[in-house]
Design an enzyme around this catalytic site. Structure first.
Site, short mmCIF file in Angstrom:
data_model
loop_
_atom_site.label_atom_id
_atom_site.label_comp_id
_atom_site.label_asym_id
_atom_site.label_seq_id
_atom_site.Cartn_x
_atom_site.Cartn_y
_atom_site.Cartn_z
CG HIS A 17 -19.90 -28.96 -11.38
ND1 HIS A 17 -21.00 -29.67 -10.97
CD2 HIS A 17 -20.36 -27.74 -11.78
CE1 HIS A 17 -22.08 -28.91 -11.10
NE2 HIS A 17 -21.73 -27.75 -11.60
CE LYS A 41 -28.84 -23.61 -8.65
NZ LYS A 41 -28.29 -23.73 -9.98
NE ARG A 90 -23.33 -25.40 -18.32
CZ ARG A 90 -24.52 -25.43 -17.74
NH1 ARG A 90 -25.08 -26.58 -17.47
NH2 ARG A 90 -25.14 -24.31 -17.42
CB SER A 128 -26.86 -30.10 -10.85
OG SER A 128 -25.49 -29.82 -10.76
N1 COA Z 1 -20.77 -28.88 -15.87
C1 COA Z 1 -22.01 -29.23 -15.51
N2 COA Z 1 -22.93 -28.36 -15.07
C2 COA Z 1 -22.57 -27.07 -14.99
C3 COA Z 1 -21.29 -26.63 -15.34
C4 COA Z 1 -20.37 -27.59 -15.80
N3 COA Z 1 -19.15 -27.27 -16.17
N4 COA Z 1 -21.22 -25.30 -15.16
C5 COA Z 1 -22.41 -24.92 -14.70
N5 COA Z 1 -23.23 -25.99 -14.60
C6 COA Z 1 -24.64 -26.00 -14.19
C7 COA Z 1 -24.82 -26.33 -12.75
O1 COA Z 1 -24.92 -27.74 -12.57
C8 COA Z 1 -26.13 -25.65 -12.45
O2 COA Z 1 -27.16 -26.46 -12.94
P1 COA Z 1 -28.62 -26.48 -12.29
O3 COA Z 1 -29.17 -25.09 -12.51
O4 COA Z 1 -29.28 -27.52 -13.06
O5 COA Z 1 -28.42 -26.80 -10.83
C9 COA Z 1 -26.11 -24.40 -13.33
O6 COA Z 1 -25.16 -24.68 -14.35
C10 COA Z 1 -25.75 -23.15 -12.58
O7 COA Z 1 -24.43 -23.17 -12.23
P2 COA Z 1 -23.79 -22.90 -10.80
O8 COA Z 1 -22.33 -22.98 -11.03
O9 COA Z 1 -24.31 -23.77 -9.75
O10 COA Z 1 -24.11 -21.40 -10.58
P3 COA Z 1 -25.25 -20.64 -9.90
O11 COA Z 1 -25.85 -19.82 -10.94
O12 COA Z 1 -26.15 -21.52 -9.11
O13 COA Z 1 -24.41 -19.68 -8.94
C11 COA Z 1 -23.08 -19.06 -7.06
C12 COA Z 1 -23.91 -20.14 -7.73
C13 COA Z 1 -22.74 -19.59 -5.68
C14 COA Z 1 -21.79 -18.83 -7.84
C15 COA Z 1 -23.88 -17.73 -7.02
O14 COA Z 1 -25.18 -18.00 -6.54
C16 COA Z 1 -23.21 -16.71 -6.11
O15 COA Z 1 -22.26 -16.06 -6.49
N6 COA Z 1 -23.75 -16.57 -4.88
C17 COA Z 1 -23.23 -15.64 -3.88
C18 COA Z 1 -24.06 -14.37 -3.79
C19 COA Z 1 -23.47 -13.31 -4.66
O16 COA Z 1 -22.30 -12.96 -4.59
N7 COA Z 1 -24.33 -12.73 -5.51
C20 COA Z 1 -23.94 -11.71 -6.46
C21 COA Z 1 -23.50 -12.34 -7.76
S1 COA Z 1 -23.16 -11.09 -8.96
#
Ligand code: COA
Length: 158
Positions: A17, A41, A90, A128
Site C-alpha cells: 500500500h 468484509k 497488482r 493484508s
Molecule cells: N499492496 C498490497 N495489498 C494490496 C494492494 C497493494 N498495492 N492493493 C490491494 N491490496 C489488497 C488489500 O490488502 C486487500 O487484501 P485483503 O483482501 O487480504 O484484506 C485487498 O487487496 C483488497 O483491497 P482494498 O484496497 O482493501 O479494497 P477493498 O476491496 O477492501 O475496498 C473500499 C475497500 C473502502 C475501497 C471499498 O470497500 C469502498 O469503496 N467502500 C465504500 C462503499 C462504496 O462506495 N461502495 C461502492 C463501491 S462501487
C-alpha cells in the site's frame, strides 16, 4: 482540485500500500488515505487501529492525510472537493474487480475519475490477508510491513 483519495480497508496497511501511496504522491501533491468500516468484509483490526497504524506509518510523508469515512466513497471524495480516486493494481486478477468498482463509481459520479498505479514487482503477490496468515503461522513478515504494523500483527495473532 489536486487532492486524490487512496481508499482501502488497510487491514492492516502493508509495504505494498505504501508503494502505491508513494507513486500517487509523484502525481498528486496531496493524497488523503481513507478507510472505512467495510460492509463487504470483516476486518481483523478495528477502524481505530487501522487509522492509528496508517497515521504512524505515513507520519513523515508530506502531503498525506489519513481519514475515516462512512457511506459511499464517491460521496466522501466529493465532500473533500476531490475528483480522483487512487487504486493499486497488482495482477490481472485485480482487474475485473477494480474495473467493476471504477465503472460503478463513475456511474455514481461521472466527475470522479479512478486512477490506477501499478504495484512494484516485489509487492505483486502481497495482500493484508496473506501477511496475517504468515504471522499467525509464525512466519517473518518484517519485509512485508513497516515495523509498527509488524508489532501490531504479532500482538493481534498471539
Ligand atoms: N499492496 C498490497 N495489498 C494490496 C494492494 C497493494 N498495492 N492493493 C490491494 N491490496 C489488497 C488489500 O490488502 C486487500 O487484501 P485483503 O483482501 O487480504 O484484506 C485487498 O487487496 C483488497 O483491497 P482494498 O484496497 O482493501 O479494497 P477493498 O476491496 O477492501 O475496498 C473500499 C475497500 C473502502 C475501497 C471499498 O470497500 C469502498 O469503496 N467502500 C465504500 C462503499 C462504496 O462506495 N461502495 C461502492 C463501491 S462501487
Amino acid at each position: 482540485m489536486n487532492i486524490a483519495i487512496y481508499a482501502g480497508s488497510f487491514d492492516p496497511v502493508t509495504n505494498g500500500h505504501l508503494d502505491i501511496l508513494r507513486r500517487a504522491l509523484h502525481v498528486f501533491p496531496r493524497v488523503t488515505v481513507a478507510t472505512a468500516e467495510t460492509v463487504s468484509k470483516r476486518c481483523t483490526f478495528s477502524l481505530e487501529e487501522r487509522l492509528n497504524l496508517l497515521k504512524q506509518v505515513t507520519r513523515d510523508m508530506e502531503g498525506v492525510e489519513v481519514r475515516a469515512f462512512e457511506g459511499l466513497l464517491v460521496e466522501f471524495t466529493r465532500s473533500l472537493g476531490a475528483k480522483v480516486i487512487v487504486r493499486g493494481l497488482r495482477q490481472t486478477t485485480d482487474f475485473d474487480y477494480e474495473f467493476q468498482m471504477a465503472t460503478m463509481n463513475a456511474r455514481l459520479d461521472s466527475d470522479i475519475q479512478t486512477v490506477f498505479f501499478l504495484s512494484s514487482l516485489e509487492y505483486l503477490h502481497l495482500s493484508s490477508s496473506l501477511v496475517k496468515e504468515i504471522a499467525t503461522l509464525g512466519g517473518d513478515v518484517s519485509q512485508l510491513v513497516p515495523p509498527q504494523v509488524e508489532d501490531a500483527i504479532i500482538q493481534k495473532v498471539k
